[in-house]
Design an enzyme around this catalytic site. Structure first.
Site, PDB file in Angstrom:
ATOM      1  N   ASP A 175      -2.810  -4.977  13.487  1.00  0.00           N
ATOM      2  CA  ASP A 175      -2.525  -3.652  12.950  1.00  0.00           C
ATOM      3  C   ASP A 175      -3.343  -2.607  13.710  1.00  0.00           C
ATOM      4  OD1 ASP A 175      -1.719  -1.617  11.064  1.00  0.00           O
ATOM      5  OD2 ASP A 175      -3.631  -1.909  10.024  1.00  0.00           O
ATOM      6  N   ASP A 234     -18.294  -8.452  41.374  1.00  0.00           N
ATOM      7  CA  ASP A 234     -17.188  -9.213  40.797  1.00  0.00           C
ATOM      8  C   ASP A 234     -16.237  -8.352  39.967  1.00  0.00           C
ATOM      9  OD1 ASP A 234     -19.248  -8.874  39.107  1.00  0.00           O
ATOM     10  OD2 ASP A 234     -19.316 -10.922  38.351  1.00  0.00           O
ATOM     11  N   GLU A 280       0.808  -1.211   0.000  1.00  0.00           N
ATOM     12  CA  GLU A 280       0.000   0.000   0.000  1.00  0.00           C
ATOM     13  C   GLU A 280       0.852   1.277   0.000  1.00  0.00           C
ATOM     14  OE1 GLU A 280      -2.901   0.269   3.096  1.00  0.00           O
ATOM     15  OE2 GLU A 280      -3.934   1.905   2.061  1.00  0.00           O
ATOM     16  N   ASP A 281       1.883   1.292   0.818  1.00  0.00           N
ATOM     17  CA  ASP A 281       2.593   2.557   1.059  1.00  0.00           C
ATOM     18  C   ASP A 281       3.904   2.739   0.306  1.00  0.00           C
ATOM     19  OD1 ASP A 281       0.608   3.158   2.795  1.00  0.00           O
ATOM     20  OD2 ASP A 281       1.743   2.750   4.626  1.00  0.00           O
TER      21      ASP A 281
HETATM   22 MN    MN Z   1      -0.488  -0.752   9.472  1.00  0.00          MN
END
Ligand code: MN
Length: 736
Positions: A137, A257, A74-75
């Site tokens: 992620d 509790d 993606e990047d």
């Molecule tokens: Mn990521």
């Protein structure tokens, strides 16, 4: 840096080639070298942490590598092909899967969200590991959320609570679910979060002391029974405490509790032995014991739960399970991934056998959700049921043969029926619980034995069931039945209309099919089957007269008498007729027009019961449409005096519905008077809605009828006929 990941792998993973991981790490470092995190740190920290979370879950080598590479496609400049070449196609597929999910933009619009969820479900059905990477992620992004703008923080937090935490819960990964929830809680409602954290820490020392004493006692008693166990007091998570406080409207002090004591042992037999010991030490609270070992939760969770009364009369929750079950409790589907992979561990015990099958059950859930998604066309409805399904609590009931069926809480015998089989649901006419007949909206409770009574013929579901059923399965099946049933109705209606129209124009519809050919007819009308054509006529998207004219044309080869203009008029008429019908249904407007408008909500006033033919006026009420009064109604005259501006002109249309009129008869109180009146009403087909009679001064009778009449002339004749009866003095319509 890398050493943390390697240590985690050593601790939790098997058969991982460190060189492979190293290569993935270096590749990611190089690919992201120009990027920085919002915090200003080098970007590689993020993928490395994601890989660490995956390693903690004990994932396989390809998944951990994909964690390191998850943002590369993606990047950075590297592509799917690059990753395949450098590593392998499995890693590349995983990275690409995560990338596709990353492209999802979560807008507030339900439609967008439904589409995103669909994508996630599809990804899961293909390879569940994609979602595990996505969850890791998200977890790391939530851990570092403080570097984002406040607006972004709230957005991410909401989305995490709406989708990711429930998803983690559904997959049984409670470790990630809890952390996601607490992080999201902190950013969503910072005030509530910090207040709760303060309140809890204030009482921490006191509570820890209390728990310590109990743990010591438990150890002593278990050792006497020769049971080796790990015991610890687990503080509950902030968000789950907060939710309890809000949902049950309780203060922190009222939630007993806050801490649960967890006992881990080696095998199932020990679990039950420990339970026995605990119950002799502390009194159990009735109704609070839950056996999730015999009946695991749908997310595979197994454990024994009981709430007991401890020292000082304070109650606390105790959870007993095996080490194996504990691993499942924390990592859910991730803990079972390795079974699918066929990797066995030395630590494997016999206990894992029954849970193993649940891996497939889990995927069944994903497939079921996808099916529902396909059948549910309304995205809002889908998101609603998806969220409910993620959060939902369950009840466990039995078939008469002892098979366990799990259903959403508050499910009914109808839910049960549909869970068994669609046909059982469609033929369901009654339910039996523990041998007793119950209503079909009965709310089933865990442990009950449920039996469904069915009719021999499929009479179909009742539309009312939609109000009480809880499972998506039942809802979808019921709706689709009605959709189908409606279709059959439309087919036969459309067929009838078409045949009638053909006859009217001097033909036989079967003739057309024979002469022109079915294929040609279908093609010309762009439908796939004769049934579709009938439906299209029935619902008004095809005009029967145009259809027949066209068929005539094709058969004779020359233009029919119907010009385009008349055809157009036909359509318009048809549409407006349908529209009028629809409107009439919606507004209950029985044929009154208000200044020429037909679609205004009108109501007939109860004081004077106007009927067609009466002189009427309309009064615009506040928010309830126009109320119709007779012109001679006293109430109406008062209204005019009060606020003349609200009076509107109204007129009778030509509706054919029945109207209610009230008439009163004053007569000698003679025998058989009522019978005579009834005879007249009967002879004129008049329905009586109500009747009352009373005698005054012993010899005069007043009889009042509410009757349904067609119009004013119907009423006139009726009143005249009654007046002719012997002893009747007066017949008049009541005004108030
Ligand atoms: Mn990521």
């Amino acid at each position: 840096m890398l050493s943390k990941l390697m240590e985690t792998i050593d601790k939790y993973c098997y058969n991982v080639d460190k060189d492979f991981i190293n290569k993935a790490y270096n590749f990611a470092v190089d690919a992201h070298k120009k990027q920085k995190r919002e915090s200003g740190e080098p970007y590689i920290i993020h993928p490395e942490e994601v890989a660490c979370i995956l390693a903690e879950m004990g994932m396989d080598q390809n998944t951990i590598a994909a964690g390191l590479l998850h943002d590369v496609i993606e990047d950075t400049e590297y592509s799917y092909e690059d990753v395949t070449r450098e590593f392998n196609s499995e890693v590349a597929d995983l990275v690409e899967g995560v990338t596709k999910l990353g492209k999802i933009s979560y807008k507030t619009k339900e439609e967008q969200q439904a589409d995103n969820v669909r994508k996630m479900l599809l990804a899961m059905a293909k390879d569940i590991r994609v979602i595990l990477i996505k969850l890791s992620d998200r977890l790391h992004n939530m851990r570092t959320l403080r570097y984002m703008s406040v607006k972004k923080q709230k957005e991410k937090a909401k989305e995490t609570l709406d989708i990711f935490a429930p998803l983690a819960h559904r997959l049984g990964i409670s470790k990630i679910k809890w952390e996601l929830e607490d992080l999201a809680f902190r950013y969503m409602k910072p005030n509530e979060y910090y207040e709760l954290v303060d309140d809890i820490s204030e009482k921490r020392v006191e509570r820890e002391e209390y728990i310590k004493d109990i743990v010591v006692d438990l150890h002593k008693n278990l050792e006497e029974a020769n049971i080796l166990a790990d015991i610890d007091g687990r503080p509950k998570h902030f968000y789950s405490i907060y939710r309890k406080m809000v949902n049950k409207n309780k203060t922190l002090d009222q939630i007993f509790d806050l801490t649960a004591i967890r006992i881990l042992v080696n095998d199932i037999r020990e679990c039950y032995t420990v339970l026995g010991i605990v119950h002799t030490m502390y009194k159990p609270i009735p109704g609070r014991f839950k056996d999730y070992i015999a009946m695991p939760k749908p997310n595979m969770y197994q454990s024994l739960h009981s709430t007991v009364i401890g020292p000082q009369g304070k109650s606390f929750e105790i959870q007993i399970r095996t080490y194996e079950m504990h691993k499942t409790a924390e990592y859910g589907i991730a803990a079972h991934w390795k079974y699918k992979e066929g990797i066995t561990e030395e630590a494997d015990s016999k206990d894992s056998e029954p849970v193993k099958a649940d891996f497939n059950t889990k995927l069944t859930w994903v497939r079921e959700m996808l099916d529902w998604q396909k059948e549910t066309t309304n995205p809002e409805e889908f998101m609603e049921s998806f969220k409910i399904d993620l959060f939902e609590d369950e009840v466990f009931v039995f078939t008469p043969n002892g098979k366990v069926i799990n259903l959403p809480s508050e499910a009914t015998p109808v839910d049960f029926a549909y869970k068994i089989h669609t046909d059982i649901g469609n033929r369901c006419i009654g339910g039996k619980v523990n041998g007793k007949i119950v209503p079909l909206d009965y709310k089933l409770k865990t442990g009950e034995i449920v039996e469904v009574l069915t009719s021999g013929i499929t009479k179909g579901p009742n539309i009312q069931w939609l109000n009480s059923v809880k499972s998506n399965q039942a809802k979808v099946k019921i709706k689709s039945w009605f959709k189908k049933a409606k279709r059959e109705e439309n087919i036969s209606r459309g067929k009838e209309v078409v045949e009638k129209e053909a006859k009217k124009q001097g033909y036989n519809f079967a003739e057309f099919i024979k002469e022109i050919g079915l294929d040609q007819i279908l093609k010309k009308n762009s439908v796939n089957s004769l049934e579709d054509l009938y439906v299209s006529v029935a619902i008004g998207s095809t005009s029967a007269s145009i259809l027949v004219s066209k068929l005539k044309e094709s058969m004779t080869g020359k233009s029919s008498v119907d010009t385009d203009e008349t055809a157009l008029k036909d359509i318009k008429e048809h549409i407006s007729k349908e529209a009028r019908k629809e409107k009439a249904k919606k507004t209950y407007n029985p044929g009154v027009t208000v200044k020429g408008e037909t679609d205004i909500l009108v109501r007939f006033s109860k004081c004077c019961n106007p009927v067609p033919g009466d002189d009427i006026i309309g009064y615009i009420t506040k928010g309830r449409g126009v109320s119709i009064h007779r012109k001679d109604c006293e109430n109406a005259n008062n209204l005019i005096k009060q606020d003349g501006r609200r009076i509107v002109e109204v007129a009778w249309g030509n509706g054919s519905e029945a109207y209610v009129a009230e008439i009163q008869i004053k007569a000698d109180d003679r025998p058989k008077l009522l019978t005579d009146i009834m005879e007249i009403l009967n002879s004129m087909d008049t329905n009586i809605q109500s009747m009352s009679a009373k005698a005054v001064k012993g010899d005069i009778a007043f009889v009042t009828f509410k009757i349904k009449i067609v119009d004013i002339s119907h009423l006139d004749i009726l009143m005249r006929n009654i007046k002719k009866l012997r002893g009747v003095m007066e017949v008049y319509r009541t005004k108030n």
